[in-house]
Design a protein around this motif. Sequence first.
Motif, PDB file in Angstrom:
ATOM      1  N   ALA A   1       0.851  -1.186   0.000  1.00 51.69           N
ATOM      2  CA  ALA A   1       0.000   0.000   0.000  1.00 51.69           C
ATOM      3  C   ALA A   1       0.881   1.229   0.000  1.00 51.69           C
ATOM      4  CB  ALA A   1      -0.914  -0.002   1.221  1.00 51.69           C
ATOM      5  N   CYS A   2       0.349   2.337  -0.500  1.00 47.85           N
ATOM      6  CA  CYS A   2       1.056   3.609  -0.434  1.00 47.85           C
ATOM      7  C   CYS A   2       0.031   4.730  -0.370  1.00 47.85           C
ATOM      8  CB  CYS A   2       1.992   3.792  -1.630  1.00 47.85           C
ATOM      9  SG  CYS A   2       1.169   3.969  -3.223  1.00 47.85           S
ATOM     10  N   GLU A   3       0.488   5.897   0.003  1.00 47.93           N
ATOM     11  CA  GLU A   3      -0.375   7.069   0.084  1.00 47.93           C
ATOM     12  C   GLU A   3       0.220   8.182  -0.757  1.00 47.93           C
ATOM     13  OE1 GLU A   3      -1.886  10.384   3.353  1.00 47.93           O
ATOM     14  OE2 GLU A   3      -1.406   8.336   4.043  1.00 47.93           O
ATOM     15  N   VAL A   4      -0.598   8.780  -1.618  1.00 43.73           N
ATOM     16  CA  VAL A   4      -0.159   9.876  -2.471  1.00 43.73           C
ATOM     17  C   VAL A   4      -1.249  10.950  -2.458  1.00 43.73           C
ATOM     18  CG1 VAL A   4       0.537  10.587  -4.790  1.00 43.73           C
ATOM     19  CG2 VAL A   4       1.119   8.293  -3.980  1.00 43.73           C
ATOM     20  N   HIS A   5      -0.864  12.170  -2.178  1.00 39.41           N
ATOM     21  CA  HIS A   5      -1.798  13.296  -2.139  1.00 39.41           C
ATOM     22  C   HIS A   5      -3.007  13.026  -1.243  1.00 39.41           C
ATOM     23  CE1 HIS A   5       0.687  15.113  -5.092  1.00 39.41           C
ATOM     24  NE2 HIS A   5       0.115  14.625  -6.177  1.00 39.41           N
ATOM     25  N   GLY A   6      -2.787  12.298  -0.158  1.00 34.13           N
ATOM     26  CA  GLY A   6      -3.867  12.024   0.775  1.00 34.13           C
ATOM     27  C   GLY A   6      -4.789  10.883   0.387  1.00 34.13           C
ATOM     28  N   VAL A   7      -4.492  10.199  -0.720  1.00 31.10           N
ATOM     29  CA  VAL A   7      -5.282   9.053  -1.180  1.00 31.10           C
ATOM     30  C   VAL A   7      -4.471   7.787  -0.940  1.00 31.10           C
ATOM     31  CG1 VAL A   7      -6.462   7.984  -3.132  1.00 31.10           C
ATOM     32  CG2 VAL A   7      -6.375  10.474  -2.950  1.00 31.10           C
ATOM     33  N   GLY A   8      -5.112   6.745  -0.422  1.00 29.93           N
ATOM     34  CA  GLY A   8      -4.451   5.476  -0.198  1.00 29.93           C
ATOM     35  C   GLY A   8      -4.645   4.533  -1.369  1.00 29.93           C
ATOM     36  N   PHE A   9      -3.595   3.812  -1.728  1.00 34.28           N
ATOM     37  CA  PHE A   9      -3.650   2.871  -2.848  1.00 34.28           C
ATOM     38  C   PHE A   9      -3.171   1.503  -2.381  1.00 34.28           C
ATOM     39  CE2 PHE A   9      -3.160   7.058  -4.637  1.00 34.28           C
ATOM     40  CZ  PHE A   9      -4.058   7.065  -5.694  1.00 34.28           C
ATOM     41  N   ALA A  10      -3.942   0.473  -2.707  1.00 30.83           N
ATOM     42  CA  ALA A  10      -3.574  -0.914  -2.431  1.00 30.83           C
ATOM     43  C   ALA A  10      -3.549  -1.648  -3.763  1.00 30.83           C
ATOM     44  CB  ALA A  10      -4.578  -1.567  -1.486  1.00 30.83           C
ATOM     45  N   GLY A  11      -2.476  -2.394  -4.015  1.00 33.75           N
ATOM     46  CA  GLY A  11      -2.352  -3.021  -5.322  1.00 33.75           C
ATOM     47  C   GLY A  11      -1.868  -4.454  -5.282  1.00 33.75           C
ATOM     48  N   ALA A  12      -2.358  -5.240  -6.221  1.00 33.98           N
ATOM     49  CA  ALA A  12      -1.909  -6.616  -6.439  1.00 33.98           C
ATOM     50  C   ALA A  12      -2.267  -6.994  -7.865  1.00 33.98           C
ATOM     51  CB  ALA A  12      -2.559  -7.576  -5.450  1.00 33.98           C
ATOM     52  N   LYS A  13      -1.545  -7.937  -8.408  1.00 33.16           N
ATOM     53  CA  LYS A  13      -1.857  -8.393  -9.770  1.00 33.16           C
ATOM     54  C   LYS A  13      -3.222  -9.063  -9.834  1.00 33.16           C
ATOM     55  CE  LYS A  13       0.441 -11.976 -11.080  1.00 33.16           C
ATOM     56  NZ  LYS A  13      -0.635 -13.007 -10.986  1.00 33.16           N
ATOM     57  N   GLY A  14      -3.517  -9.894  -8.810  1.00 32.77           N
ATOM     58  CA  GLY A  14      -4.723 -10.720  -8.888  1.00 32.77           C
ATOM     59  C   GLY A  14      -4.449 -12.000  -9.664  1.00 32.77           C
ATOM     60  N   PHE A  15      -5.498 -12.747  -9.900  1.00 37.83           N
ATOM     61  CA  PHE A  15      -5.345 -14.000 -10.634  1.00 37.83           C
ATOM     62  C   PHE A  15      -6.710 -14.444 -11.157  1.00 37.83           C
ATOM     63  CE2 PHE A  15      -4.143 -18.630 -10.979  1.00 37.83           C
ATOM     64  CZ  PHE A  15      -3.118 -18.433 -11.899  1.00 37.83           C
ATOM     65  N   ALA A  16      -6.732 -15.599 -11.776  1.00 40.38           N
ATOM     66  CA  ALA A  16      -7.922 -16.136 -12.422  1.00 40.38           C
ATOM     67  C   ALA A  16      -8.648 -17.110 -11.501  1.00 40.38           C
ATOM     68  CB  ALA A  16      -7.508 -16.827 -13.725  1.00 40.38           C
TER      69      ALA A  16
ATOM     70  N   TRP B   1      -9.981 -28.724  -5.380  1.00 41.94           N
ATOM     71  CA  TRP B   1     -10.321 -30.145  -5.232  1.00 41.94           C
ATOM     72  C   TRP B   1      -9.776 -30.912  -6.429  1.00 41.94           C
ATOM     73  CZ3 TRP B   1     -12.777 -34.312  -7.341  1.00 41.94           C
ATOM     74  CH2 TRP B   1     -13.154 -35.332  -6.455  1.00 41.94           C
ATOM     75  N   GLY B   2      -9.334 -32.127  -6.179  1.00 44.22           N
ATOM     76  CA  GLY B   2      -8.874 -32.986  -7.277  1.00 44.22           C
ATOM     77  C   GLY B   2      -7.369 -32.977  -7.408  1.00 44.22           C
ATOM     78  N   GLU B   3      -6.911 -32.910  -8.645  1.00 46.77           N
ATOM     79  CA  GLU B   3      -5.489 -32.988  -8.923  1.00 46.77           C
ATOM     80  C   GLU B   3      -4.742 -31.804  -8.304  1.00 46.77           C
ATOM     81  OE1 GLU B   3      -7.961 -33.307 -11.093  1.00 46.77           O
ATOM     82  OE2 GLU B   3      -7.390 -34.544 -12.830  1.00 46.77           O
ATOM     83  N   GLY B   4      -3.465 -32.051  -8.027  1.00 50.87           N
ATOM     84  CA  GLY B   4      -2.645 -31.028  -7.398  1.00 50.87           C
ATOM     85  C   GLY B   4      -2.550 -29.750  -8.204  1.00 50.87           C
ATOM     86  N   VAL B   5      -2.563 -29.877  -9.540  1.00 50.58           N
ATOM     87  CA  VAL B   5      -2.435 -28.697 -10.378  1.00 50.58           C
ATOM     88  C   VAL B   5      -3.632 -27.770 -10.197  1.00 50.58           C
ATOM     89  CG1 VAL B   5      -3.485 -29.770 -12.429  1.00 50.58           C
ATOM     90  CG2 VAL B   5      -1.862 -27.866 -12.692  1.00 50.58           C
ATOM     91  N   PHE B   6      -4.842 -28.346  -9.981  1.00 50.84           N
ATOM     92  CA  PHE B   6      -6.019 -27.528  -9.737  1.00 50.84           C
ATOM     93  C   PHE B   6      -5.927 -26.842  -8.380  1.00 50.84           C
ATOM     94  CE2 PHE B   6      -7.953 -30.221 -13.052  1.00 50.84           C
ATOM     95  CZ  PHE B   6      -8.461 -29.219 -13.873  1.00 50.84           C
ATOM     96  N   LYS B   7      -5.444 -27.592  -7.384  1.00 49.08           N
ATOM     97  CA  LYS B   7      -5.283 -27.006  -6.052  1.00 49.08           C
ATOM     98  C   LYS B   7      -4.280 -25.861  -6.085  1.00 49.08           C
ATOM     99  CE  LYS B   7      -6.466 -31.322  -3.707  1.00 49.08           C
ATOM    100  NZ  LYS B   7      -5.960 -32.471  -2.913  1.00 49.08           N
ATOM    101  N   ALA B   8      -3.198 -26.036  -6.841  1.00 47.56           N
ATOM    102  CA  ALA B   8      -2.182 -24.987  -6.957  1.00 47.56           C
ATOM    103  C   ALA B   8      -2.754 -23.750  -7.650  1.00 47.56           C
ATOM    104  CB  ALA B   8      -0.975 -25.499  -7.722  1.00 47.56           C
ATOM    105  N   PHE B   9      -3.583 -23.976  -8.650  1.00 50.74           N
ATOM    106  CA  PHE B   9      -4.213 -22.878  -9.392  1.00 50.74           C
ATOM    107  C   PHE B   9      -5.086 -22.049  -8.453  1.00 50.74           C
ATOM    108  CE2 PHE B   9      -7.245 -20.844 -12.205  1.00 50.74           C
ATOM    109  CZ  PHE B   9      -6.519 -20.549 -13.340  1.00 50.74           C
ATOM    110  N   VAL B  10      -5.937 -22.732  -7.681  1.00 52.45           N
ATOM    111  CA  VAL B  10      -6.822 -22.033  -6.753  1.00 52.45           C
ATOM    112  C   VAL B  10      -6.018 -21.358  -5.651  1.00 52.45           C
ATOM    113  CG1 VAL B  10      -8.692 -22.336  -5.068  1.00 52.45           C
ATOM    114  CG2 VAL B  10      -8.777 -23.524  -7.269  1.00 52.45           C
ATOM    115  N   ASN B  11      -4.957 -22.015  -5.203  1.00 47.80           N
ATOM    116  CA  ASN B  11      -4.138 -21.423  -4.155  1.00 47.80           C
ATOM    117  C   ASN B  11      -3.490 -20.120  -4.623  1.00 47.80           C
ATOM    118  OD1 ASN B  11      -2.730 -21.607  -1.474  1.00 47.80           O
ATOM    119  ND2 ASN B  11      -0.940 -21.663  -2.797  1.00 47.80           N
ATOM    120  N   GLU B  12      -3.125 -20.056  -5.899  1.00 40.67           N
ATOM    121  CA  GLU B  12      -2.552 -18.814  -6.435  1.00 40.67           C
ATOM    122  C   GLU B  12      -3.561 -17.673  -6.338  1.00 40.67           C
ATOM    123  OE1 GLU B  12       0.460 -16.434  -8.177  1.00 40.67           O
ATOM    124  OE2 GLU B  12       0.534 -18.429  -7.279  1.00 40.67           O
ATOM    125  N   ALA B  13      -4.826 -17.971  -6.664  1.00 44.67           N
ATOM    126  CA  ALA B  13      -5.877 -16.955  -6.544  1.00 44.67           C
ATOM    127  C   ALA B  13      -6.058 -16.521  -5.098  1.00 44.67           C
ATOM    128  CB  ALA B  13      -7.193 -17.481  -7.109  1.00 44.67           C
TER     129      ALA B  13
END
Length: 250
Positions: free
Chosen positions: A101-116, A127-139
């Motif tokens: 997070a940062c503050e500029v001109h009295g406004v606060g900003f929070a940022g992240a890339k996000g995911f799918a 649930w299910g295969e590890g690759v699906f669990k890893a995908f959800v965990n990234e989100a």
Amino acid sequence: MALSEKIRLAAVGDTHCTKSSAGTLRSFFAQANEAADILLLCGDLTDYGLPEEARILAEELAHISIPIIAVLGNHDYESGKQDEVCKILSTVGVKVLDGEACEVHGVGFAGAKGFAGGYGRRALGPWGEGVFKAFVNEALQEALKLESALAKLRTTQRIALLHYSPIEATVQGEPLEIYPFLGTSRLEDPLLRYPVTAVFHGHAHRGFPEGKTVNNIPVYNVAKPLLTRTYPDRPPFRILEIPVSEPVPL
């Protein structure tokens, strides 16, 4: 007593700067510099995440006099050089947020890339295969980054900056088959616990320019290709004016 002032934000995502973009974005950024007090860049700053692209983008931004706050997008990770991209952009004053997070001109900003991961009841579950669990965990990890950043803000006006969309409304217009890859409602959860003034994101080039979270926070899709097509009569960045209280000098 306080003096109420308005801060103008110019937001755009998906500039997709390439090795041949030198000279093509400078006038666009100059227009944003004239129109706003702060420039927000919502990911996919480069096309392949290459340092060469980042250097060209830095040159295009070098003449901007207003503060610049950014998040990275999926394209900026393509070459595994995202840390170098951030360092290069920092040389011209770009503040890249990744769970910070940062503050500029009295406004606060929070940022992240996000995911799918998809939206609502159709969101992918761990649930299910590890690759699906890893995908959800990234989100989940990206949602936690956003929540951690939001929790640090103490300003009256708070802005969330993402690349992926936290709501389905602003990806509408894209093919239904790719909705799950454009964002996830897991990113909306932190916005319910830590409400903000507005949310900006990119990524969905053929989506819809605005929507709202379930608690009525405005969400703006500022992907440059979308804004270019939707508003052909004006520069492709979104301007938002927000009031900020400043103390009156004694």
